[in-house]
Design a protein around this motif. Structure first.
Motif, short mmCIF file in Angstrom:
data_model
loop_
_atom_site.label_atom_id
_atom_site.label_comp_id
_atom_site.label_asym_id
_atom_site.label_seq_id
_atom_site.Cartn_x
_atom_site.Cartn_y
_atom_site.Cartn_z
N LEU A 164 0.85 -1.19 0.00
CA LEU A 164 0.00 0.00 0.00
C LEU A 164 0.89 1.24 0.00
CD1 LEU A 164 0.22 1.11 3.22
CD2 LEU A 164 -1.25 -0.86 3.55
N SER A 165 0.29 2.40 -0.13
CA SER A 165 0.98 3.66 0.10
C SER A 165 0.22 4.39 1.20
CB SER A 165 1.01 4.52 -1.17
OG SER A 165 1.77 3.88 -2.18
N ARG A 166 0.93 5.21 1.95
CA ARG A 166 0.30 5.90 3.08
C ARG A 166 0.99 7.23 3.32
NH1 ARG A 166 2.69 1.84 7.84
NH2 ARG A 166 4.83 2.63 7.71
N SER A 167 0.30 8.10 4.01
CA SER A 167 0.81 9.44 4.27
C SER A 167 1.71 9.44 5.50
CB SER A 167 -0.36 10.40 4.48
OG SER A 167 0.10 11.72 4.65
N ALA A 168 2.92 10.00 5.33
CA ALA A 168 3.86 10.16 6.44
C ALA A 168 4.16 11.64 6.62
CB ALA A 168 5.13 9.38 6.19
N GLY A 169 4.57 11.99 7.81
CA GLY A 169 4.87 13.40 8.08
C GLY A 169 5.19 13.60 9.54
N MET A 170 4.68 14.69 10.12
CA MET A 170 5.04 15.05 11.49
C MET A 170 3.81 15.05 12.39
SD MET A 170 7.86 18.11 10.94
CE MET A 170 6.63 19.31 10.41
N PHE A 171 3.99 14.50 13.60
CA PHE A 171 3.02 14.68 14.67
C PHE A 171 3.38 15.97 15.39
CE2 PHE A 171 3.73 9.92 14.74
CZ PHE A 171 2.58 9.61 14.03
#
Length: 316
Positions: A164-171
């Motif tokens: 799958l693909s998924r959104s990554a970033g900052m908490f």
């Protein structure tokens, strides 16, 4: 009357050094008795101790096998003749995949290992895992996974399939009081970060972004403070122990009082080792990934891009 000690799911996860999702899975399977107090799930200390003793019993059984036998041989005895296949990674989609394999592929028993991406690839190189999940960004090429897979699995035979693909970033803390909206913002004065362990995909993502933006890790307060999963990172941000951490959007939807800043769409791939004893189930696993039944179950969770799911990306 004495008041028995009990633990929340977060406390259980910390004590067992597993993800909160793993604790929920143990509760769902009935391996860890629980009860609800208001909106909170709790487990009594004596039930936790009973679970740990059962787990130790399984470990002692495997240790009783002759030393020259490998871990996979020990596991095979414990799975009543079904050959175990080790699936590594922390995303809940892997637990769903393991269940589909158990239900639809004969002669094998999926076992889960919650290792990070780089450690998982190294374990595969050593012959200790059969299906590895990776989300490792190569900052120079912008490519996910394949550059690392080729470097680690030298002279190995394997197939890479998209999960799958998924959104990554900052908490960030709720309301984003420090206005952190980009990787470059990590260099602001007063920012305290919480990191992931070495070898995890989130740690590699952070390190690559720091390198690309000319930020020294030594400049970041809290860089050496680590959590072992996405939920742990998000929880430390929510509690105020840190201002920011790197992870996936799914964890932000589970932890209260934390916001998520999406910065990259990461490709989450599976590596299947093409050993002779694996060939009979590899096609079945790919068929599961491509099936509507499996993909519909992932869609019901939300937050996943399945446009490449089941697509073979590389085969050595």
């Amino acid at each position: 009357m004495s008041n028995p000690i009990s633990y929340t799911t977060e406390e259980i996860a910390a004590l067992l050094k597993v993800s909160k999702l793993t604790v929920y899975d143990l509760i769902k399977k009935g391996e860890l008795p629980s009860y609800r107090v208001g909106k909170q799930m709790r487990v009594d200390a004596e039930d936790l101790e009973s679970y740990k003793q059962r787990a130790k019993g399984i470990a002692r059984a495997s240790q009783a096998i002759k030393p020259e036998k490998s871990l996979s041989a020990a596991s095979q005895v414990l799975t009543h003749g079904a050959r175990p296949i080790i699936i590594t990674g922390q995303d809940i989609s892997l637990d769903i995949l393991a269940r589909h394999i158990e239900q639809n592929v004969s002669g094998v028993r999926p076992l889960r290992s919650y290792s990070g991406s780089m450690d998982s690839l190294i374990a595969m190189y050593r012959g200790e895992s059969d299906i590895v999940s990776t989300h490792l960004l190569d900052g120079d090429s912008g490519e996910y996974n394949l550059p690392y897979i080729r470097r680690v699995l030298v002279s190995s035979s394997y197939v890479v399939v998209n999960l799958l693909s998924r959104s990554a970033g900052m908490f960030v803390q709720q309301g984003n009081p420090l206005h952190l909206n980009s990787w470059a913002d990590l260099n602001q004065t007063g920012v305290r970060i919480v990191n992931r362990e070495k070898g995890s995909g989130a740690r590699v993502l952070l390190d690559e972004q720091l390198r690309l933006h000319g930020i020294q890790a030594s400049q970041l307060t809290g860089y050496d403070t680590e959590a072992t999963n996405h939920i742990g990172v998000a929880s430390k941000v929510a509690s105020g122990e840190a201002n920011v951490g790197v992870g996936i959007e799914k964890a932000a939807s589970i932890v209260s009082h934390v916001d998520f800043i999406p910065l990259i769409q990461e490709r989450y791939d599976l590596v299947l080792m093409k050993k002779a004893e694996n060939l009979h189930w590899i096609e079945s696993v790919i068929a599961i990934l491509q099936s509507e039944t499996f993909q519909n179950e992932l869609r019901s969770i939300g937050g996943y891009d399945l446009s490449l799911t089941g697509q073979v990306l590389y085969e050595s």
